[in-house]
Motif scaffolding. Sequence first.
Motif, PDB file in Angstrom:
ATOM      1  N   ILE A 246      72.688  36.744 -17.619  1.00  0.00           N
ATOM      2  CA  ILE A 246      73.410  36.441 -16.379  1.00  0.00           C
ATOM      3  C   ILE A 246      74.696  35.688 -16.688  1.00  0.00           C
ATOM      4  O   ILE A 246      75.756  35.958 -16.097  1.00  0.00           O
ATOM      5  CB  ILE A 246      72.514  35.641 -15.423  1.00  0.00           C
ATOM      6  N   ARG A 247      74.632  34.742 -17.595  1.00  0.00           N
ATOM      7  CA  ARG A 247      75.855  34.024 -17.975  1.00  0.00           C
ATOM      8  C   ARG A 247      76.913  35.000 -18.495  1.00  0.00           C
ATOM      9  O   ARG A 247      78.102  34.907 -18.159  1.00  0.00           O
ATOM     10  CB  ARG A 247      75.536  32.969 -19.036  1.00  0.00           C
ATOM     11  N   SER A 248      76.493  35.937 -19.311  1.00  0.00           N
ATOM     12  CA  SER A 248      77.422  36.911 -19.864  1.00  0.00           C
ATOM     13  C   SER A 248      78.004  37.804 -18.777  1.00  0.00           C
ATOM     14  O   SER A 248      79.208  38.112 -18.788  1.00  0.00           O
ATOM     15  CB  SER A 248      76.699  37.762 -20.915  1.00  0.00           C
ATOM     16  N   GLN A 249      77.175  38.219 -17.813  1.00  0.00           N
ATOM     17  CA  GLN A 249      77.651  39.103 -16.746  1.00  0.00           C
ATOM     18  C   GLN A 249      78.637  38.384 -15.822  1.00  0.00           C
ATOM     19  O   GLN A 249      79.631  38.974 -15.375  1.00  0.00           O
ATOM     20  CB  GLN A 249      76.469  39.633 -15.935  1.00  0.00           C
ATOM     21  N   ILE A 250      78.368  37.116 -15.509  1.00  0.00           N
ATOM     22  CA  ILE A 250      79.295  36.353 -14.668  1.00  0.00           C
ATOM     23  C   ILE A 250      80.626  36.186 -15.392  1.00  0.00           C
ATOM     24  O   ILE A 250      81.706  36.332 -14.790  1.00  0.00           O
ATOM     25  CB  ILE A 250      78.680  34.991 -14.296  1.00  0.00           C
ATOM     26  N   ASP A 318      82.823  21.882 -19.960  1.00  0.00           N
ATOM     27  CA  ASP A 318      84.057  22.668 -19.977  1.00  0.00           C
ATOM     28  C   ASP A 318      85.295  21.798 -20.206  1.00  0.00           C
ATOM     29  O   ASP A 318      86.187  22.172 -20.979  1.00  0.00           O
ATOM     30  CB  ASP A 318      84.204  23.440 -18.662  1.00  0.00           C
ATOM     31  N   LEU A 319      85.363  20.657 -19.505  1.00  0.00           N
ATOM     32  CA  LEU A 319      86.547  19.788 -19.617  1.00  0.00           C
ATOM     33  C   LEU A 319      86.388  18.725 -20.689  1.00  0.00           C
ATOM     34  O   LEU A 319      87.315  17.971 -20.961  1.00  0.00           O
ATOM     35  CB  LEU A 319      86.850  19.148 -18.262  1.00  0.00           C
ATOM     36  N   GLU A 320      85.212  18.642 -21.273  1.00  0.00           N
ATOM     37  CA  GLU A 320      84.936  17.814 -22.457  1.00  0.00           C
ATOM     38  C   GLU A 320      85.174  16.324 -22.217  1.00  0.00           C
ATOM     39  O   GLU A 320      85.633  15.604 -23.100  1.00  0.00           O
ATOM     40  CB  GLU A 320      85.755  18.313 -23.652  1.00  0.00           C
ATOM     41  N   LEU A 321      84.854  15.846 -20.998  1.00  0.00           N
ATOM     42  CA  LEU A 321      84.811  14.404 -20.785  1.00  0.00           C
ATOM     43  C   LEU A 321      83.542  13.872 -21.434  1.00  0.00           C
ATOM     44  O   LEU A 321      82.534  14.584 -21.523  1.00  0.00           O
ATOM     45  CB  LEU A 321      84.840  14.080 -19.296  1.00  0.00           C
ATOM     46  N   ASP A 372      81.141  29.533  -9.789  1.00  0.00           N
ATOM     47  CA  ASP A 372      82.309  28.721  -9.432  1.00  0.00           C
ATOM     48  C   ASP A 372      82.910  28.068 -10.669  1.00  0.00           C
ATOM     49  O   ASP A 372      84.127  28.100 -10.889  1.00  0.00           O
ATOM     50  CB  ASP A 372      81.929  27.644  -8.415  1.00  0.00           C
ATOM     51  N   ASN A 373      82.058  27.460 -11.484  1.00  0.00           N
ATOM     52  CA  ASN A 373      82.560  26.781 -12.684  1.00  0.00           C
ATOM     53  C   ASN A 373      83.220  27.744 -13.659  1.00  0.00           C
ATOM     54  O   ASN A 373      84.188  27.393 -14.341  1.00  0.00           O
ATOM     55  CB  ASN A 373      81.417  26.037 -13.378  1.00  0.00           C
ATOM     56  N   THR A 374      82.705  28.967 -13.739  1.00  0.00           N
ATOM     57  CA  THR A 374      83.285  29.940 -14.666  1.00  0.00           C
ATOM     58  C   THR A 374      84.699  30.314 -14.246  1.00  0.00           C
ATOM     59  O   THR A 374      85.595  30.449 -15.091  1.00  0.00           O
ATOM     60  CB  THR A 374      82.400  31.197 -14.756  1.00  0.00           C
ATOM     61  N   VAL A 375      84.918  30.484 -12.946  1.00  0.00           N
ATOM     62  CA  VAL A 375      86.274  30.772 -12.474  1.00  0.00           C
ATOM     63  C   VAL A 375      87.227  29.644 -12.866  1.00  0.00           C
ATOM     64  O   VAL A 375      88.332  29.878 -13.358  1.00  0.00           O
ATOM     65  CB  VAL A 375      86.287  31.004 -10.956  1.00  0.00           C
ATOM     66  N   VAL A 376      86.788  28.399 -12.669  1.00  0.00           N
ATOM     67  CA  VAL A 376      87.638  27.253 -12.999  1.00  0.00           C
ATOM     68  C   VAL A 376      87.932  27.227 -14.502  1.00  0.00           C
ATOM     69  O   VAL A 376      89.076  27.013 -14.924  1.00  0.00           O
ATOM     70  CB  VAL A 376      86.974  25.943 -12.544  1.00  0.00           C
TER      71      VAL A 376
END
Length: 569
Positions: A246-250, A318-321, A372-376
């Motif tokens: 699913i992660r790959s498809q998104i 993703d943003l590595e904070l 949503d996070n993937t788009v960002v």
Amino acid sequence: MPEEFSERRRATAWLQRPAGLFAQEHVEDDLGAGHPALRAGRLYRRVSGVDRHAREVGPEELAALGDPMATLFFRRNVFPMAVQDLLDGLPDAPDQPKVYLVSEAGTIPSASAPHLRRDIRFAITYAVRGTEADLMISTGANSAPRTTFLQVAAWDDTHQLFNYYMRIAPAWVWTGNSWDALAPGSRGRGCFDSHINGSVVMKELKQPWPNWQSQSAAIQLAEDDPLRDNPLYQRVIGAENLESTIRSQINRWTRARLRAVTADGTVQHPDHLLRQLFTTTAVNLTSTATQSASIRPGDDPLPLPMGFWLNNDALLDDLELEVEAAVPATTTARYAHSLETFGFRLEEKASGFSRPGDTFFAFVVPEAALEDNTVVRVLCEQGLISRKFAACVLMVDFPNPVFSPDRARLMRYVPTTATAADAVGDQLAHRILDAAAELPADSPEGRFAAHWNRPDATWRTDFSRRLTDYLEKVQQRITTEEGFDDYVRLAESRRRRFKAMRLNEFELTLPTTDIPATAAELRMREDATVEEAEAEEDSVEAATGQEATEKQATEEPGHRVRTDRGAPP
């Protein structure tokens, strides 16, 4: 079960809605009110919100569909009526199909609830052309194969999108593609009530994958359950494998979408992309990895899901904070006491089932959606917005990772007309900064401005320190009676928001409590206290105006595959 649900997934949560709210609407969304009878051996088109009723797909329209369902079946006048017929018609491929099992009642022993409908479903993936799944199939596992629902999301590699189909005997219906999910007329309608952003969905995406057969839990069957003899059941593997698919498809659809909408160097509708940063278009469900029935006072502390406290996938991964605080954990005594205090129970009104206690895994709550996070993340990777910009937006109201009216308020500044792709982030930042100059410092605009004005050399460190301080304050409160009770009420407030979404199909997905459905909506503060939320709609339509949005026929003209016009240039 009502007859009209015989070829749909039985959605008990919808059945409990007022008559006509969801149930009948979804029946009409399949074919349209007053549709003519379907003819055997035909493919029909019915995009909910666009087509009044189903109509037969013509030869040119069929030629525009490039996925395996179209090329291997419908173009050859083959119309499989059962899932095994479909699988038998696919070319042999190594280790295919991959079969998964899901049921919201799956961990409830049948002997203790003999009248509870278990609604066990197969989720099946099949890689036709290579190693990536091309077909995602959903069908009932403990119902008659030719009458239970049969739905397919099929990847069209030519046009880089998903096509959505459902069998309605004696025919098949094309219900739209990924671009239709984003088009105002069909957005949120029919199959796009759950595939809201055009991609495939797995609500319980992470370990312990609640409701799925996995390495964390097994769906229980009676010894004489005929499903045991089903060849597909004998191929079932754990949902931990489906997660990666699913992660790959998104990611696959998101990258295709971004390529399409930026192909000429402009973005026609930046608001359609950025609503996935500023608003909650979808959610995933997360929980502890601990079985609720096994929790006893005096056990080790119970960490609650990090996604409940903040959008850790976006901010930390993703943003590595970086944070130097542990995941907040309460005492098992506090958790056990809350089950009695708030009257936790599993309840399905449709069958009369009720049992005291929490869901199988403790503390199921909505968290920010992967889609949503993937788009960002991809927006940042492709330079439409900077990582600093994304972080500044998310930090506006980071203690509320979902359903934040403060972040949604900033949608009003997002361009709704064509914008140069490399100017989207800067243009939007300046719009918010201009507005902030006339507004209080504690407004969403003022908070964004304060974030944006932090030096490039220190913003990561500043944000990381705030996240660490916040989690430490949460830990101080979570072991107190007042603090943990507040967090239980907050969790229930967010669950109520999920229950209002079309993703909420089954009553047993979430627990029921004695907290009234009319209780005020709550929000978390950065000091780790909970307060009533302001009454402001968290939606892109409220922020930008539904009337203006609905004037657009598609998200990006020229990039949408339509069966009435064939493939785009």
